[in-house]
Design a protein around this motif. Structure first.
Motif, mmCIF file in Angstrom:
data_model
loop_
_atom_site.group_PDB
_atom_site.id
_atom_site.type_symbol
_atom_site.label_atom_id
_atom_site.label_comp_id
_atom_site.label_asym_id
_atom_site.label_seq_id
_atom_site.Cartn_x
_atom_site.Cartn_y
_atom_site.Cartn_z
ATOM 1 N N VAL A 240 -24.299 14.223 -0.125
ATOM 2 C CA VAL A 240 -25.226 15.123 0.573
ATOM 3 C C VAL A 240 -24.480 15.564 1.821
ATOM 4 C CG1 VAL A 240 -27.465 15.397 1.678
ATOM 5 C CG2 VAL A 240 -27.243 13.920 -0.340
ATOM 6 N N ILE A 241 -24.158 16.854 1.838
ATOM 7 C CA ILE A 241 -23.296 17.408 2.890
ATOM 8 C C ILE A 241 -24.018 18.537 3.616
ATOM 9 C CG2 ILE A 241 -21.145 18.664 3.313
ATOM 10 C CD1 ILE A 241 -19.990 17.299 0.841
ATOM 11 N N ARG A 242 -23.973 18.501 4.936
ATOM 12 C CA ARG A 242 -24.454 19.622 5.755
ATOM 13 C C ARG A 242 -23.234 20.370 6.254
ATOM 14 N NH1 ARG A 242 -25.979 19.207 11.193
ATOM 15 N NH2 ARG A 242 -26.340 16.987 10.851
ATOM 16 N N THR A 243 -23.266 21.692 6.116
ATOM 17 C CA THR A 243 -22.109 22.518 6.462
ATOM 18 C C THR A 243 -22.451 23.426 7.645
ATOM 19 O OG1 THR A 243 -22.777 24.203 4.854
ATOM 20 C CG2 THR A 243 -21.220 22.544 4.098
ATOM 21 N N PRO A 244 -22.178 22.982 8.868
ATOM 22 C CA PRO A 244 -22.463 23.820 10.031
ATOM 23 C C PRO A 244 -21.776 25.187 9.975
ATOM 24 C CG PRO A 244 -21.991 21.585 10.733
ATOM 25 C CD PRO A 244 -21.671 21.667 9.263
ATOM 26 N N ASN A 245 -20.617 25.247 9.294
ATOM 27 C CA ASN A 245 -19.864 26.508 9.231
ATOM 28 C C ASN A 245 -20.033 27.256 7.919
ATOM 29 O OD1 ASN A 245 -18.735 25.895 11.783
ATOM 30 N ND2 ASN A 245 -17.280 24.532 10.781
ATOM 31 N N GLY A 246 -20.862 26.772 7.015
ATOM 32 C CA GLY A 246 -21.064 27.451 5.747
ATOM 33 C C GLY A 246 -19.797 27.536 4.908
ATOM 34 N N ASN A 247 -19.041 26.443 4.825
ATOM 35 C CA ASN A 247 -17.738 26.469 4.173
ATOM 36 C C ASN A 247 -17.618 25.422 3.060
ATOM 37 O OD1 ASN A 247 -17.811 24.245 5.845
ATOM 38 N ND2 ASN A 247 -15.776 24.540 6.685
ATOM 39 N N LEU A 248 -18.655 25.267 2.261
ATOM 40 C CA LEU A 248 -18.641 24.239 1.218
ATOM 41 C C LEU A 248 -17.538 24.480 0.192
ATOM 42 C CD1 LEU A 248 -20.034 21.726 -0.006
ATOM 43 C CD2 LEU A 248 -21.336 23.319 -1.413
ATOM 44 N N VAL A 249 -17.438 25.675 -0.329
ATOM 45 C CA VAL A 249 -16.447 25.954 -1.373
ATOM 46 C C VAL A 249 -15.032 25.794 -0.830
ATOM 47 C CG1 VAL A 249 -15.530 27.711 -2.926
ATOM 48 C CG2 VAL A 249 -17.995 27.401 -2.711
ATOM 49 N N TYR A 250 -14.779 26.308 0.357
ATOM 50 C CA TYR A 250 -13.454 26.151 0.961
ATOM 51 C C TYR A 250 -13.097 24.675 1.069
ATOM 52 C CZ TYR A 250 -9.761 25.811 4.393
ATOM 53 O OH TYR A 250 -8.596 25.484 5.029
ATOM 54 N N GLY A 251 -14.020 23.881 1.558
ATOM 55 C CA GLY A 251 -13.756 22.460 1.740
ATOM 56 C C GLY A 251 -13.561 21.714 0.437
ATOM 57 N N MET A 252 -14.296 22.101 -0.591
ATOM 58 C CA MET A 252 -14.155 21.429 -1.880
ATOM 59 C C MET A 252 -12.763 21.648 -2.462
ATOM 60 S SD MET A 252 -16.569 19.604 -3.009
ATOM 61 C CE MET A 252 -17.774 19.060 -1.861
ATOM 62 N N PHE A 253 -12.246 22.846 -2.301
ATOM 63 C CA PHE A 253 -10.956 23.144 -2.912
ATOM 64 C C PHE A 253 -9.771 22.894 -1.987
ATOM 65 C CE2 PHE A 253 -13.827 25.483 -5.672
ATOM 66 C CZ PHE A 253 -13.400 24.990 -6.884
ATOM 67 N N ARG A 254 -9.970 22.946 -0.699
ATOM 68 C CA ARG A 254 -8.855 22.746 0.229
ATOM 69 C C ARG A 254 -8.950 21.451 1.004
ATOM 70 N NH1 ARG A 254 -6.210 25.628 -2.597
ATOM 71 N NH2 ARG A 254 -6.080 27.847 -2.271
ATOM 72 N N GLY A 255 -10.142 20.903 1.128
ATOM 73 C CA GLY A 255 -10.306 19.675 1.894
ATOM 74 C C GLY A 255 -10.377 18.448 1.018
ATOM 75 N N LEU A 256 -11.346 18.416 0.107
ATOM 76 C CA LEU A 256 -11.547 17.224 -0.713
ATOM 77 C C LEU A 256 -10.552 17.129 -1.841
ATOM 78 C CD1 LEU A 256 -13.230 14.714 -1.030
ATOM 79 C CD2 LEU A 256 -14.915 16.038 -2.279
ATOM 80 N N TRP A 257 -10.232 18.251 -2.479
ATOM 81 C CA TRP A 257 -9.250 18.257 -3.560
ATOM 82 C C TRP A 257 -8.166 19.266 -3.250
ATOM 83 C CZ3 TRP A 257 -14.447 17.800 -5.154
ATOM 84 C CH2 TRP A 257 -14.729 16.575 -5.761
ATOM 85 N N PRO A 258 -7.300 18.949 -2.296
ATOM 86 C CA PRO A 258 -6.241 19.903 -1.941
ATOM 87 C C PRO A 258 -5.278 20.089 -3.121
ATOM 88 C CG PRO A 258 -5.866 17.812 -0.853
ATOM 89 C CD PRO A 258 -7.199 17.701 -1.553
ATOM 90 N N THR A 259 -4.699 21.264 -3.189
ATOM 91 C CA THR A 259 -3.745 21.522 -4.270
ATOM 92 C C THR A 259 -2.522 20.657 -4.070
ATOM 93 O OG1 THR A 259 -2.824 23.355 -3.014
ATOM 94 C CG2 THR A 259 -4.520 23.882 -4.626
ATOM 95 N N ARG A 260 -1.979 20.186 -5.162
ATOM 96 C CA ARG A 260 -0.795 19.322 -5.120
ATOM 97 C C ARG A 260 0.457 20.154 -5.396
ATOM 98 N NH1 ARG A 260 -3.032 14.390 -8.816
ATOM 99 N NH2 ARG A 260 -4.778 13.890 -7.470
#
Length: 87
Positions: A64-84
């Motif tokens: 359960v995530i609150r996104t103050p900056n409205g950046n869920l998709v960015y974070g999912m692909f660049r933060g939690l699962w960064p490209t290798r």
């Protein structure tokens, strides 16, 4: 049928779930589990998310995530699962 677009809002609260293919285990031992949690906390810090709650099991997890900056998709692909980098 295509999935509808996800609307991202500043201050939005999202329930994120991921499950292994065919319900196979994702987090097979304590080391993998701890690494996932460390990556999750780093992604929250990097993206400015507020982790309201989480539950991690062997074959799936809930966030359960609150996104103050409205950046869920960015974070999912660049933060939690960064490209290798390619091997």
């Amino acid at each position: 049928m295509a999935r509808s677009l996800r609307i991202e809002r500043s201050g939005g609260v999202y329930h994120v779930i991921n499950r292994g293919n065919y319900r196979q285990d994702l987090l097979i031992n304590d080391g993998v589990h701890e690494t996932f949690e460390r990556c999750l906390f780093e992604a929250c810090e990097k993206c400015g998310w507020v982790l309201e709650g989480f539950c991690v099991m062997t074959n799936h997890f809930h966030l359960v995530i609150r996104t103050p900056n409205g950046n869920l998709v960015y974070g999912m692909f660049r933060g939690l699962w960064p490209t290798r980098p390619a091997a």
